[in-house]
Write a protein that holds these residues in place. Sequence first.
Motif, mmCIF file in Angstrom:
data_model
loop_
_atom_site.group_PDB
_atom_site.id
_atom_site.type_symbol
_atom_site.label_atom_id
_atom_site.label_comp_id
_atom_site.label_asym_id
_atom_site.label_seq_id
_atom_site.Cartn_x
_atom_site.Cartn_y
_atom_site.Cartn_z
ATOM 1 N N THR A 26 1.088 -0.988 -0.208
ATOM 2 C CA THR A 26 0.249 -0.053 -0.218
ATOM 3 C C THR A 26 0.948 0.716 -0.261
ATOM 4 O OG1 THR A 26 -1.769 -1.301 0.801
ATOM 5 C CG2 THR A 26 -1.659 1.056 1.315
ATOM 6 N N THR A 27 1.918 1.044 0.744
ATOM 7 C CA THR A 27 2.893 2.492 0.975
ATOM 8 C C THR A 27 3.484 2.425 -0.654
ATOM 9 O OG1 THR A 27 2.958 1.933 3.610
ATOM 10 C CG2 THR A 27 5.001 3.554 1.970
ATOM 11 N N THR A 28 4.097 1.761 -0.834
ATOM 12 C CA THR A 28 4.820 1.594 -2.042
ATOM 13 C C THR A 28 3.569 2.297 -3.244
ATOM 14 O OG1 THR A 28 5.762 0.374 -1.563
ATOM 15 C CG2 THR A 28 6.537 0.250 -3.977
ATOM 16 N N ILE A 29 3.027 1.529 -3.833
ATOM 17 C CA ILE A 29 1.689 1.600 -4.394
ATOM 18 C C ILE A 29 1.743 3.359 -4.704
ATOM 19 C CG2 ILE A 29 -0.862 1.312 -6.119
ATOM 20 C CD1 ILE A 29 0.325 -1.466 -5.281
ATOM 21 N N GLN A 30 1.278 3.521 -3.304
ATOM 22 C CA GLN A 30 0.504 4.994 -2.444
ATOM 23 C C GLN A 30 1.852 6.026 -3.539
ATOM 24 O OE1 GLN A 30 -2.813 6.305 -2.047
ATOM 25 N NE2 GLN A 30 -1.499 8.278 -2.698
ATOM 26 N N GLY A 31 2.927 6.273 -3.387
ATOM 27 C CA GLY A 31 4.124 7.030 -3.116
ATOM 28 C C GLY A 31 4.390 6.721 -5.275
ATOM 29 N N ILE A 32 3.994 5.714 -5.416
ATOM 30 C CA ILE A 32 4.172 5.847 -6.800
ATOM 31 C C ILE A 32 2.755 6.895 -7.158
ATOM 32 C CG2 ILE A 32 3.999 4.808 -9.638
ATOM 33 C CD1 ILE A 32 4.552 2.031 -7.708
ATOM 34 N N ARG A 33 1.618 6.612 -6.515
ATOM 35 C CA ARG A 33 0.242 7.606 -7.551
ATOM 36 C C ARG A 33 0.767 8.902 -6.884
ATOM 37 N NH1 ARG A 33 -2.790 4.398 -4.680
ATOM 38 N NH2 ARG A 33 -3.120 3.322 -6.367
ATOM 39 N N ASP A 34 1.100 9.307 -5.404
ATOM 40 C CA ASP A 34 1.769 11.189 -5.557
ATOM 41 C C ASP A 34 2.136 11.698 -6.583
ATOM 42 O OD1 ASP A 34 -0.250 10.467 -3.076
ATOM 43 O OD2 ASP A 34 1.683 9.856 -1.835
ATOM 44 N N ALA A 35 3.424 10.976 -6.979
ATOM 45 C CA ALA A 35 4.528 10.961 -7.415
ATOM 46 C C ALA A 35 4.027 11.319 -8.878
ATOM 47 C CB ALA A 35 5.619 10.120 -7.755
ATOM 48 N N ARG A 36 3.114 10.129 -9.262
ATOM 49 C CA ARG A 36 2.304 10.828 -10.544
ATOM 50 C C ARG A 36 1.169 12.162 -10.776
ATOM 51 N NH1 ARG A 36 -3.215 11.159 -11.984
ATOM 52 N NH2 ARG A 36 -3.705 10.697 -14.422
ATOM 53 N N ASN A 37 0.401 11.854 -9.671
ATOM 54 C CA ASN A 37 -0.320 12.912 -9.159
ATOM 55 C C ASN A 37 0.680 15.094 -9.459
ATOM 56 O OD1 ASN A 37 -2.192 11.418 -9.112
ATOM 57 N ND2 ASN A 37 -2.677 11.366 -6.566
ATOM 58 N N THR A 38 1.423 14.189 -8.474
ATOM 59 C CA THR A 38 2.418 15.523 -8.465
ATOM 60 C C THR A 38 3.091 15.910 -9.681
ATOM 61 O OG1 THR A 38 3.704 14.986 -6.790
ATOM 62 C CG2 THR A 38 4.619 16.935 -7.707
ATOM 63 N N LEU A 39 3.609 15.490 -10.685
ATOM 64 C CA LEU A 39 3.672 15.766 -12.094
ATOM 65 C C LEU A 39 2.727 16.588 -13.157
ATOM 66 C CD1 LEU A 39 6.032 12.800 -13.090
ATOM 67 C CD2 LEU A 39 6.424 14.913 -12.301
ATOM 68 N N THR A 40 1.289 15.580 -12.428
ATOM 69 C CA THR A 40 0.414 15.748 -13.290
ATOM 70 C C THR A 40 -0.340 17.680 -13.013
ATOM 71 O OG1 THR A 40 -0.708 13.539 -13.638
ATOM 72 C CG2 THR A 40 -2.427 15.386 -13.713
ATOM 73 N N LYS A 41 -0.267 17.872 -11.469
ATOM 74 C CA LYS A 41 -0.498 18.744 -11.432
ATOM 75 C C LYS A 41 0.149 19.974 -12.050
ATOM 76 C CE LYS A 41 -0.939 22.168 -7.216
ATOM 77 N NZ LYS A 41 -0.862 22.028 -6.101
ATOM 78 N N LEU A 42 1.678 19.511 -12.413
ATOM 79 C CA LEU A 42 2.577 20.499 -12.807
ATOM 80 C C LEU A 42 2.344 20.856 -13.878
ATOM 81 C CD1 LEU A 42 5.413 21.807 -13.304
ATOM 82 C CD2 LEU A 42 6.606 19.615 -13.340
ATOM 83 N N LEU A 43 2.334 19.675 -15.163
ATOM 84 C CA LEU A 43 1.767 19.988 -16.485
ATOM 85 C C LEU A 43 0.270 20.877 -16.042
ATOM 86 C CD1 LEU A 43 2.431 15.920 -17.632
ATOM 87 C CD2 LEU A 43 3.744 18.464 -18.215
ATOM 88 N N GLU A 44 -0.496 20.944 -15.942
ATOM 89 C CA GLU A 44 -2.048 21.266 -15.569
ATOM 90 C C GLU A 44 -1.671 22.676 -15.485
ATOM 91 O OE1 GLU A 44 -4.858 19.244 -13.020
ATOM 92 O OE2 GLU A 44 -5.158 17.709 -14.609
ATOM 93 N N ASN A 45 -0.923 23.032 -14.658
ATOM 94 C CA ASN A 45 -0.268 24.255 -14.289
ATOM 95 C C ASN A 45 1.426 24.989 -14.929
ATOM 96 O OD1 ASN A 45 -2.740 25.363 -11.970
ATOM 97 N ND2 ASN A 45 -1.574 22.939 -11.892
ATOM 98 N N TRP A 46 1.474 23.974 -15.779
ATOM 99 C CA TRP A 46 3.067 24.718 -16.326
ATOM 100 C C TRP A 46 3.339 26.293 -16.339
ATOM 101 C CZ3 TRP A 46 7.026 21.739 -16.861
ATOM 102 C CH2 TRP A 46 7.787 22.125 -17.709
#
Length: 267
Positions: free
Chosen positions: A88-108
């Motif tokens: 759970t911790t590992t997969i959530q960490g991957i998901r958090d990284a994905r959400n962070t990069l997505t937020k960057l692209l949305e507010n580029w």
Amino acid sequence: MKSLVARHSLAMWVCLLTWDPLRRVLSFSILSHSRRWNKSIVRRARFSDELVDRRSLLSKVAIATMTMTETVATVLNPQPAIAAVDATTTIQGIRDARNTLTKLLENWEKAVIDCTFADVPRELLETKNKEQLLEKASTFALFDKSVSVTSCKTSNRLVRDYIGSTGKGPVVGLEKKLRQALEFVKDGEDTDMYVQTTENISQALSRAGSLSYAAGVADFASVNNFDVKETPKVLSNESSNLEQARRAIRETVDGLDTILPMLSETY
């Protein structure tokens, strides 16, 4: 002549008479030396065997001492057990990284365009407008938008923060989490595809890091001001390092979107 022959004959008889005793003396001397040599060899061999035995004994004692020392150290200072990787911790960490990069692209645009610069209009700097410039300066009107022109530059600071290049944020350690998550791939999923996708993600993220760095020192818009109205043109420059970094980040997000459904938290 006869006397010379007689002397030679006498010498030959003397040699013949004395040869046998001489041979015995020589044989005895050679035998004595041979016996002493053999005894010397035997003594050296025994000494060599004793050295080997002593070295072997010392080696065994040293090994036993080291073993006892390690055993005592293990008893007194037991090593902590390696914690199992939590799915759970590992997969959530991957998901958090994905959400962070997505937020960057949305507010580029907000992340990479810095419009905190103000320039004096070129017309006002001409010689014929010298008196007008002095008048505006005396009334502090240079800070008025009607007099000054807002200008911008591109910035790579937030991009590098978001992608983990500065050592902070959820994206830091993403590659390690992707390797750990291999054991959480669902049954029936293509593990080879997972491995290949994680390699693509790693390459894209590394490329984004190097391109974002170059964007801060090599891109024309990062060192030269431009009018705020030119922002769309600057952002659409496909040859800029900043735009190529954005594409690499997009590839990273696409890769994460591919592998996340392949993982299961129920292991």
